[in-house]
Motif scaffolding. Structure first.
Motif, PDB file in Angstrom:
ATOM      1  N   GLN A  77       8.634  38.396  23.424  1.00 57.92           N
ATOM      2  CA  GLN A  77       7.956  38.309  22.637  1.00 57.92           C
ATOM      3  C   GLN A  77       6.883  39.355  23.083  1.00 57.92           C
ATOM      4  O   GLN A  77       6.175  39.524  22.143  1.00 57.92           O
ATOM      5  N   ASP A  82      10.596  39.972  17.829  1.00 54.79           N
ATOM      6  CA  ASP A  82       9.847  39.644  16.933  1.00 54.79           C
ATOM      7  C   ASP A  82       9.567  39.347  15.310  1.00 54.79           C
ATOM      8  O   ASP A  82       9.256  39.203  13.974  1.00 54.79           O
ATOM      9  N   GLU A  83       8.796  40.575  14.930  1.00 54.69           N
ATOM     10  CA  GLU A  83       7.851  41.343  13.943  1.00 54.69           C
ATOM     11  C   GLU A  83       8.640  42.707  13.876  1.00 54.69           C
ATOM     12  O   GLU A  83       8.510  42.931  12.664  1.00 54.69           O
ATOM     13  N   TYR A  87      15.286  41.956  12.035  1.00 54.09           N
ATOM     14  CA  TYR A  87      14.926  40.267  12.889  1.00 54.09           C
ATOM     15  C   TYR A  87      14.892  39.460  12.078  1.00 54.09           C
ATOM     16  O   TYR A  87      15.742  38.265  11.565  1.00 54.09           O
ATOM     17  N   LYS A  88      13.604  39.835  10.742  1.00 50.75           N
ATOM     18  CA  LYS A  88      13.322  38.738  10.110  1.00 50.75           C
ATOM     19  C   LYS A  88      13.702  38.404   9.132  1.00 50.75           C
ATOM     20  O   LYS A  88      14.498  37.348   8.594  1.00 50.75           O
ATOM     21  N   ARG A 483      15.981  31.002  16.674  1.00 51.51           N
ATOM     22  CA  ARG A 483      15.333  31.822  16.142  1.00 51.51           C
ATOM     23  C   ARG A 483      15.702  32.906  18.113  1.00 51.51           C
ATOM     24  O   ARG A 483      14.989  33.757  17.692  1.00 51.51           O
ATOM     25  N   ASP A 484      15.374  31.745  18.699  1.00 51.48           N
ATOM     26  CA  ASP A 484      15.294  32.378  20.308  1.00 51.48           C
ATOM     27  C   ASP A 484      16.376  33.011  20.844  1.00 51.48           C
ATOM     28  O   ASP A 484      16.627  34.092  21.090  1.00 51.48           O
ATOM     29  N   LEU A 487      16.210  36.141  19.021  1.00 53.57           N
ATOM     30  CA  LEU A 487      15.211  37.613  19.493  1.00 53.57           C
ATOM     31  C   LEU A 487      16.103  37.864  20.798  1.00 53.57           C
ATOM     32  O   LEU A 487      16.020  39.020  20.912  1.00 53.57           O
TER      33      LEU A 487
END
Length: 660
Positions: A77, A82-83, A87-88, A483-484, A487
């Motif tokens: 993070q 996550d940006e 990944y998105k 999601r995690d 990441l």
């Protein structure tokens, strides 16, 4: 190792989006951010049954892994991983896939699954006659098509030949054929569930053999079917095979076609198929299992040639002649035949197929009822009449354009909660789909009505899908887990896996420091002779001792079209699967080894190669994997130094009790 994410990376479920109760205890903090006992307890209990290592089942050991997981998540993070667009994109794809499981009705699905399973037990042979009519035809045109198909059916029931009527009247071109391909007279052959559009399939399975169905409508028009036969589905089979791959350019190995023929001759002479598969098959995944492949049914394999030969075998242990597929040269042995799988075994697969099939409409109907109860949906009263007015005489031509009146386009078509869908969106939908409506008898009003219903349903489903986190706690939890996990995967790829592959200096240094872990056992440069008869083995042993060349030995032993010996020269490590049990690494020609069946083996050792350190180039993949483990351990140490971790010792001491 890139995709081999450690257990805690993919299994931990985070629940940070859910509120904690007042009684919940803070277990530890990282940079002041709390992690609660309830979260640890849920994750630990969820993963307990699938943890392999016994020490990780202990709460204290698992706690350490959990803290490391949280440290990595914090680092990811802080690095703003996550940006990243990649990944998105991947997270969005997973969310869409996961949401499919929540856009279904279990009762409706269960009924469709049972129906499909029952149909899959059979294969129907049917003929059909088609009269084309558009889905959006005006009522009068639909009636004309219906009366025509009913007239054809009446003639057949009165004695007209179905095949001749298909050739004369059916709009399916294959019925008549052409100068190059003879007509099939409407005969579609055998098929089972999922091979035809759903309404057609249902008519086929509900009509008795010899009877002609009532008209059934599909997107193509009206059909009538005559059922010729119904037979049981063939089920699945298990086979074993021996594969020799084609020679690649520059390879010096023996001709695979000749070698497979030699092996086939040994099998015919009584050689054990499984032993020969272990020795010679180049499909290593099956070779170690006596050549046995997982069971399969018709249409499941990539190779039609292989499937055709496999299903032509009738009795267990029956063996095919050598044949070629796109993968190389094979011999196939039938191991066993299997009846159709049980309902429970097939259920998951059928659920997936149904969701991608037209029959899913029944499921969508049920979900849409739920959505209409869940949300407030308001609809424009005049929308249909408004759109009828813009469908002028050019509507189905290339000249028709979407209205440009801003006041018209900005009007609200319908509203879901606070989300408005405009006339503009539906007009764009019509413009896109109108160009596909090429049938002459397409009616504008019918076309608009059908498309509006489809458009509205799609919008409602899309809104519900996008709102799942707010209306379904189970979805929110699973989505948070992935999601995690994703990441952390990106973090590991950046910090560990790619570094291990690209840091050539560090890799070589690690290898040199750990050379003792990478050693060859004692090896031999040898020739392994495999014989199917003891007399042949004795002759081969004698000729090997005399120093005769392999081709000369083959000429002396392989006579009368019988292959009594196959040679496999190479370098073999002590304990190699091709070396016979009890073989000692000694120079010269060995005794004859017999496996107790029909495989007689002699080994001629030309050179003994002492135990030695492996070169990095020989085991680079293994060293990279070990280097990744080393780098990760060092990285975890640095994370623990860089982030302030505060453990609530009082709560930690009571952790076992709190988890229970």
């Amino acid at each position: 190792m890139k995709k081999s994410v450690q257990l805690f990376l993919i299994l931990f479920v985070t629940f940070t989006s859910f509120g904690q109760s007042k009684k919940d205890k803070v277990l530890f903090t990282i940079e002041g951010e709390p992690t609660y006992v309830s979260e640890f307890s849920r994750v630990y209990k969820k993963n307990l049954d699938i943890i392999d290592k016994k020490d990780q089942k202990e709460i204290e050991e698992y706690f350490d892994l959990f803290v490391e997981y949280k440290l990595k998540l914090k680092e990811a993070q802080n690095l703003n991983l996550d940006e990243k667009e990649s990944y998105k994109k991947e997270l969005g794809g997973y969310r869409k896939q996961l949401a499919k499981n929540y856009l279904t009705d279990n009762n409706a699905t269960e009924q469709l699954v049972k129906e499909a399973y029952d149909r899959l037990q059979k294969e129907v042979k049917a003929s059909h006659i088609l009269i084309n009519v558009s889905q959006d035809a005006a009522p009068k045109d639909t009636l004309v098509a219906y009366n025509k198909i009913m007239g054809i059916r009446k003639s057949i029931l009165e004695g007209a030949d179905f095949g001749e009527m298909a050739m004369s009247h059916s709009n399916d071109p294959s019925a008549k054929g052409n100068k190059n391909i003879p007509g099939n007279k409407g005969n579609l052959g055998y098929f089972s569930a999922f091979r035809m559009v759903y309404p057609f399939e249902s008519a086929a399975f509900s009509t008795k053999v010899g009877e002609v169905s009532m008209p059934v409508r599909t997107q193509f028009g009206y059909h009538i079917l005559k059922i010729e036969d119904v037979r049981d589905n063939a089920g699945e089979i298990t086979v074993a095979h021996i594969l020799l791959m084609d020679k690649k350019e520059g390879e010096t190995k023996e001709d695979p076609e000749q070698k497979i023929k030699d092996i086939y001759t040994q099998v015919q002479a009584g050689g054990d198929f499984g032993a020969l598969a272990k020795r010679f098959s180049e499909d290593r995944s099956s070779g170690v299992n006596n050549g046995v492949l997982p069971k399969f049914g018709r249409g499941r394999l990539r190779s039609k040639a292989f499937e055709k030969v496999a299903f032509s075998l009738n009795t267990p242990k029956e063996i095919s002649k050598p044949f070629k597929s796109e993968f190389g040269w094979h011999i196939v042995q039938l191991v066993s035949k299997h009846p159709m799988k049980s309902y429970e075994e097939e259920k998951s697969m059928l659920e997936r197929k149904i969701k991608n099939d037209k029959r899913a409409t029944a499921i969508n109907t049920s979900i849409l009822k739920k959505i209409n109860r869940l949300y407030t949906i308001t609809e424009s009263e005049n929308l249909r009449e408004d759109f009828y007015k813009i469908a002028d005489v050019t509507f189905f031509s290339r000249n028709w354009k979407k209205p440009t009146d801003a006041a018209f386009l900005q009007k609200t078509l319908f509203q879901i909660k606070d989300t408005k869908v405009t006339y503009d969106e539906f007009a764009t939908h019509l413009l896109k789909n109108r160009s596909r409506a090429t049938a002459k008898n397409t009616d504008a009003k019918e076309f608009i009505n059908r498309n509006y219903n489809q458009f509205k349903d799609a919008k409602l489903l899309a809104f519900y899908e996008g709102d799942l986190e707010n209306v379904n706690d189970d979805f929110a939890a699973i989505y948070g887990e992935y999601r995690d996990g994703l990441l952390l995967f990106d973090l590991m790829e950046t910090e560990i896996w790619e570094k291990a592959k690209t840091d050539t200096i560090g890799l070589e240094k690690f290898f040199n420091q750990n050379k003792k872990e990478y050693k060859w056992k004692k090896r031999v440069e040898a020739i392994i002779a495999s014989c199917s008869q003891e007399d042949a083995a004795k002759k081969v042993q004698e000729l090997l001792k005399a120093g005769k060349a392999l081709d000369e030995i083959k000429q002396a032993v392989n006579k009368d079209k019988k292959v009594n010996v196959i040679f496999s020269p190479g370098v073999y490590e002590e304990g190699h699967r091709n070396l016979p049990k009890g073989f000692k690494l000694e120079k010269g020609v060995s005794n004859i080894f017999n496996d107790g069946k029909t495989d007689f083996t002699i080994v001629k050792v030309n050179e003994i190669i002492p135990s030695s350190h492996k070169k990095l180039s020989e085991i680079k993949g293994k060293v990279i994997s070990d280097y990744q483990v080393y780098l990760e351990k060092e990285w975890i140490k640095s994370l623990k130094e860089n982030y302030k971790i505060k453990i609530n010792k009082r709560v930690y001491r009571k952790l076992k009790k709190l988890v229970k």
